[in-house]
Write a protein that holds these residues in place. Structure first.
Motif, mmCIF file in Angstrom:
data_model
loop_
_atom_site.group_PDB
_atom_site.id
_atom_site.type_symbol
_atom_site.label_atom_id
_atom_site.label_comp_id
_atom_site.label_asym_id
_atom_site.label_seq_id
_atom_site.Cartn_x
_atom_site.Cartn_y
_atom_site.Cartn_z
ATOM 1 N N TRP A 186 2.638 49.339 14.846
ATOM 2 C CA TRP A 186 1.406 49.728 14.166
ATOM 3 C C TRP A 186 0.780 48.497 13.510
ATOM 4 O O TRP A 186 1.401 47.818 12.696
ATOM 5 C CB TRP A 186 1.693 50.786 13.120
ATOM 6 C CG TRP A 186 0.507 51.127 12.265
ATOM 7 C CD1 TRP A 186 0.308 50.804 10.956
ATOM 8 C CD2 TRP A 186 -0.663 51.853 12.676
ATOM 9 N NE1 TRP A 186 -0.892 51.283 10.517
ATOM 10 C CE2 TRP A 186 -1.511 51.932 11.543
ATOM 11 C CE3 TRP A 186 -1.059 52.439 13.871
ATOM 12 C CZ2 TRP A 186 -2.743 52.574 11.597
ATOM 13 C CZ3 TRP A 186 -2.295 53.080 13.927
ATOM 14 C CH2 TRP A 186 -3.107 53.139 12.791
ATOM 15 N N VAL A 187 -0.456 48.190 13.910
ATOM 16 C CA VAL A 187 -1.200 47.057 13.352
ATOM 17 C C VAL A 187 -2.188 47.622 12.335
ATOM 18 O O VAL A 187 -3.215 48.199 12.710
ATOM 19 C CB VAL A 187 -1.942 46.283 14.458
ATOM 20 C CG1 VAL A 187 -2.636 45.056 13.867
ATOM 21 C CG2 VAL A 187 -0.976 45.875 15.565
ATOM 22 N N PRO A 188 -1.929 47.481 11.039
ATOM 23 C CA PRO A 188 -2.725 48.194 10.026
ATOM 24 C C PRO A 188 -4.183 47.762 9.971
ATOM 25 O O PRO A 188 -5.063 48.608 9.783
ATOM 26 C CB PRO A 188 -1.997 47.865 8.712
ATOM 27 C CG PRO A 188 -1.195 46.641 9.006
ATOM 28 C CD PRO A 188 -0.825 46.715 10.439
ATOM 29 N N PHE A 189 -4.491 46.455 10.126
ATOM 30 C CA PHE A 189 -5.871 46.023 10.001
ATOM 31 C C PHE A 189 -6.713 46.404 11.218
ATOM 32 O O PHE A 189 -7.939 46.426 11.152
ATOM 33 C CB PHE A 189 -5.954 44.509 9.761
ATOM 34 C CG PHE A 189 -5.178 43.685 10.748
ATOM 35 C CD1 PHE A 189 -5.748 43.273 11.950
ATOM 36 C CD2 PHE A 189 -3.861 43.314 10.472
ATOM 37 C CE1 PHE A 189 -5.038 42.513 12.849
ATOM 38 C CE2 PHE A 189 -3.140 42.547 11.382
ATOM 39 C CZ PHE A 189 -3.733 42.154 12.573
ATOM 40 N N SER A 190 -6.062 46.732 12.349
ATOM 41 C CA SER A 190 -6.794 47.187 13.530
ATOM 42 C C SER A 190 -6.708 48.690 13.711
ATOM 43 O O SER A 190 -7.398 49.258 14.565
ATOM 44 C CB SER A 190 -6.255 46.496 14.791
ATOM 45 O OG SER A 190 -6.431 45.107 14.715
ATOM 46 N N HIS A 191 -5.823 49.341 12.926
ATOM 47 C CA HIS A 191 -5.596 50.787 13.042
ATOM 48 C C HIS A 191 -5.261 51.158 14.487
ATOM 49 O O HIS A 191 -5.868 52.045 15.082
ATOM 50 C CB HIS A 191 -6.817 51.576 12.551
ATOM 51 C CG HIS A 191 -7.206 51.258 11.154
ATOM 52 N ND1 HIS A 191 -6.489 51.712 10.063
ATOM 53 C CD2 HIS A 191 -8.214 50.505 10.652
ATOM 54 C CE1 HIS A 191 -7.056 51.277 8.952
ATOM 55 N NE2 HIS A 191 -8.093 50.533 9.281
ATOM 56 N N PHE A 192 -4.279 50.427 15.046
ATOM 57 C CA PHE A 192 -3.986 50.576 16.465
ATOM 58 C C PHE A 192 -2.505 50.316 16.708
ATOM 59 O O PHE A 192 -1.918 49.426 16.105
ATOM 60 C CB PHE A 192 -4.837 49.586 17.268
ATOM 61 C CG PHE A 192 -4.646 49.673 18.758
ATOM 62 C CD1 PHE A 192 -3.883 48.730 19.418
ATOM 63 C CD2 PHE A 192 -5.241 50.701 19.477
ATOM 64 C CE1 PHE A 192 -3.717 48.795 20.789
ATOM 65 C CE2 PHE A 192 -5.079 50.780 20.842
ATOM 66 C CZ PHE A 192 -4.305 49.819 21.507
ATOM 67 N N ASN A 193 -1.900 51.121 17.588
ATOM 68 C CA ASN A 193 -0.517 50.891 18.018
ATOM 69 C C ASN A 193 -0.531 49.972 19.228
ATOM 70 O O ASN A 193 -1.059 50.340 20.278
ATOM 71 C CB ASN A 193 0.169 52.214 18.376
ATOM 72 C CG ASN A 193 0.827 52.849 17.174
ATOM 73 O OD1 ASN A 193 1.474 52.178 16.385
ATOM 74 N ND2 ASN A 193 0.662 54.155 17.023
#
Length: 620
Positions: free
Chosen positions: A308-315
């Motif tokens: 989970w990449v928090p700043f991109s809101h993407f797995n």
């Protein structure tokens, strides 16, 4: 079966494959000459003949599925089949489960990333229920007897592995067996009364590469003593090439670095060299080089998962790689996301109770990383908790002050104080020079422009730190790489050089090492120390930081300590210039580990005294 997505050259594919089905995103092809009356003409006859003479373990599957996005000429192989029924099942599955989803993506790049991630997930799921079979001992014994009989090499020559392949003699492919042993690459073929026997010593190989030719998309090119040899039709060409590269590298080490080779108990004893051992070594070396980790690290486990990449809101999909002291992640879906988590920074490892198969790793600085869809995540959490328990006792605070002698006879001083004094003096000098330039009107505009650029760079990095974190465990993305290419601002050079070179990990892994080496090396007298003393005053002589004893003494300690650590290199010209620059932006101990990273990992063949020896021999 599903295949790891690999790029396909369509111009070659058109000569060997016929299209049977297609849609906007996928193409089903049949190999020319398979299932056709009359063999499909001259081209089909040639292709069918090549496939028929191949050993059953190396035959090309007659059906395959390719992925292509609209308006793109790049194709990716994602599946193959031995018969029409098998490939049809794969095609139907793609139409029912993937086709409907692809229409929601906005860009072709996102479509390709999604398809690649989906296929890799299917492969990982299949691998969970299958077990890798060991090489058949009886077949290997038969191959060994044939190897010994055909080539008559010394008895101590150890056969590592063998492959079925084709050797191109001119434009004619000769089907046979490729044997890889500790000292030789050998090939044998006997077809229609024609015998071909080839033996190439690894230390005679001047070029080894994967290449493409007119008929086949991939082959292995070996150049030895001016002659070119091409091998193709491998079932797993990447695996074969990896082993060939390893064996060729070890042959060169035996010639130029025999001492290190002899000190390695596995490589020194040919009987200990195995196919699995070489593959494990190669994977560990690639792992350490990619993540800039200490060379002592060994890759233990690899897990397909999502981060989970928090700043991109993407797995993002990728691989979690685990060694003794690090948990690393590298994305494989085009997002270029890399994370390095030292176990010394880990505070807790938890798992979730839902169906996401999540592993949550919390580190110092109130940061947590969430990995999902991890196979056997419960066992992994247990292993990592044990590793973290061991790591917490192994590492301790590296900021402990130590004392060493400033010279062989002088009093004992605090090394940390010397380092800070040197760094303050260097920074003071830089500021003084900047102020002096202000009073020159002709340089005022240039100075303001440079200062503005530096401030803009700093601001860009601060924004990145706010998004991706700061320190060893920060998210490293394409934006990070772009900022490095644009140039690192002076105020951050020491910190970021340590981070991206991997020197920060070397220093944390070896607490107190530099102080010990300084204490042991100072006072010694040899060729390296004599050369260092001659060059000390020549290192940035116009820079005020090295016109005083503080800067000169720090430079002497770093260079002498490295010469003591690595006597094979000792001291080479230009190392003094490099180290001087490092001392301007980093503390003394950090400059030492940066020098280690440059000389031993980033540019391992740049500083090398053997160049001087080879030159002298050539002159004589």
């Amino acid at each position: 079966m599903w295949l790891k997505p690999e790029e396909v050259l369509l111009k070659n594919a058109l000569k060997l494959w016929l299209m049977e089905r297609s849609n906007d995103y996928f193409v089903l092809q049949r190999r020319r000459g398979y299932g056709e009356e009359g063999g499909g003409g001259l081209t089909g006859l040639l292709v069918g003949t090549l496939d028929s003479v191949l050993d059953s373990t190396a035959k090309v599957a007659p059906f395959r599925i390719l992925h292509q996005t609209p308006d793109s000429q790049v194709y990716w192989s994602i599946a193959c089949g031995a018969n029409r029924e098998e490939i049809t099942k794969h095609w139907d599955w793609l139409e029912q489960n993937v086709m409907k989803t692809l229409s929601v993506f906005d860009s072709n790049e996102d479509i390709t990333n999604f398809v690649q991630g989906k296929i890799r997930g299917l492969i990982a799921e299949e691998g969970k229920h299958s077990f890798a079979k060991e090489d058949d001992p009886e077949k290997f014994r038969e191959a060994l007897l044939k190897f010994e009989k055909c080539f008559g090499l010394p008895e101590q020559e150890k056969l590592v592995t063998y492959y079925s392949c084709s050797y191109w003699k001119g434009r004619v492919p000769c089907q046979g067996w490729l044997y890889l042993s500790t000292n030789f690459l050998s090939f044998y073929s006997f077809l229609l009364g024609s015998e071909i026997k080839l033996v190439i010593s690894w230390d005679a190989v001047s070029k080894l590469e994967k290449t493409s030719n007119v008929i086949l998309t991939e082959s292995i090119h070996v150049c030895s003593q001016g002659e070119n040899h091409y091998f193709s039709m491998f079932l797993h060409i990447n695996q074969t090439y990896l082993l060939m590269e390893q064996l060729a590298n070890y042959a060169i080490k035996r010639l130029f670095d025999k001492e290190t080779f002899d000190n390695d108990p596995i490589l020194d004893d040919p009987l200990q060299i195995t196919k699995r051992g070489l593959e494990n070594r190669a994977h560990s070396e690639q792992f350490n080089a990619f993540f800039r980790l200490p060379k002592e690290e060994t890759l233990k486990e690899v897990h397909e998962c999502f981060l989970w990449v928090p700043f991109s809101h993407f797995n993002t999909h990728g691989k979690m790689c685990i060694s003794e002291n690090y948990i690393c992640f590298a994305s494989q879906d085009g997002n270029l996301c890399i994370v390095i988590i030292p176990l010394r920074e880990v505070l807790a490892i938890d798992k979730t109770n839902d169906s996401s198969k999540s592993v949550i790793i919390s580190i110092k600085g109130k940061t947590a990383f969430r990995f999902t869809e991890v196979n056997d995540f419960e066992q992994l959490v247990t292993k990592l908790r044990l590793k973290c328990g061991a790591a917490s006792t192994q590492y301790h605070d590296t900021s402990t002050e130590v004392t060493v002698s400033s010279d062989s006879t002088g009093p004992s001083d605090n090394l940390e104080e010397k380092s800070m004094t040197c760094q303050k003096e260097c920074s003071k000098t830089v500021n003084t020079e900047a102020l002096m330039r202000v009073f020159h009107p002709q340089n005022l505009d240039t100075l303001n422009s440079k200062m503005l650029k530096e401030k803009m760079k700093e601001q860009s990095w601060n924004i990145l730190f706010a998004e991706c974190g700061r320190g060893v465990s920060m998210f490293r993305t394409k934006k990070t790489r772009d900022l490095v290419v644009r140039g690192i601002p002076e105020t951050l050079r020491g910190e970021l050089w340590m981070l991206f070179s991997g020197a920060v990990n070397d220093m944390a892994t070896n607490p107190g090492y530099y102080a010990e080496v300084v204490e042991q090396s100072l006072g010694t007298c040899n060729l390296a120390t004599e050369e260092i003393e001659r060059d000390l005053r020549r290192s940035l002589p116009e820079h005020p930081a090295f016109q005083s004893d503080t800067g000169i003494s720090a430079l002497r300690r770093v260079l002498t300590a490295y010469a003591y650590r690595n006597p094979k290199i000792g001291y080479c010209q230009a190392m003094n210039i490099l180290t001087s620059v490092l001392l301007l932006y980093a503390k003394e101990e950090e400059a030492f580990w940066l020098l280690v990273a440059v000389c031993e990992r980033m540019l391992p063949d740049y500083f090398n005294r053997r160049i001087i020896v080879c030159y002298l021999l050539r002159v004589q």
